[in-house]
Design a protein around this motif. Sequence first.
Motif: not given
Length: 128
Positions: A12-13, A15-20
């Motif tokens: 999850h972390t 994926v969140d970094q890549k989305c950001k």
Amino acid sequence: MTILEKMRQQLHTSVDQKCKYADQQRRSLTFEVRDKVFLKVALLKGAMPFNRKGKLSPWHIGPYETLERIGEVAYHLALPPALSLVHDISHVSKLRKYIDDPSHVLSYEEIIMDPKLYFEEKPVVILD
């Protein structure tokens, strides 16, 4: 905390970094009807003006007028008949806004050819 829960949290972390990061690179483009846009043709079939290939081929052609907006990210363009192989509905990522500028219009003088098929160059203006 089990190993499975730790792996889920790490996933999850990441994926969140890549989305950001992806959201930082993304730009929202909107065009009005009748706006002029350039169309990216780097890899489009049938859109090679002047039969240039490879490094000398243009990345964008145009400007073309937008006729209507289709959905959130697509536009219907007024393409000439010469580009009949190119679909006239394009994604916003393939478009770039054209800013009207009179300096973009190039003037040229007609070359007068001799019957022997050669021409003579004459300077237009001596600057120095």
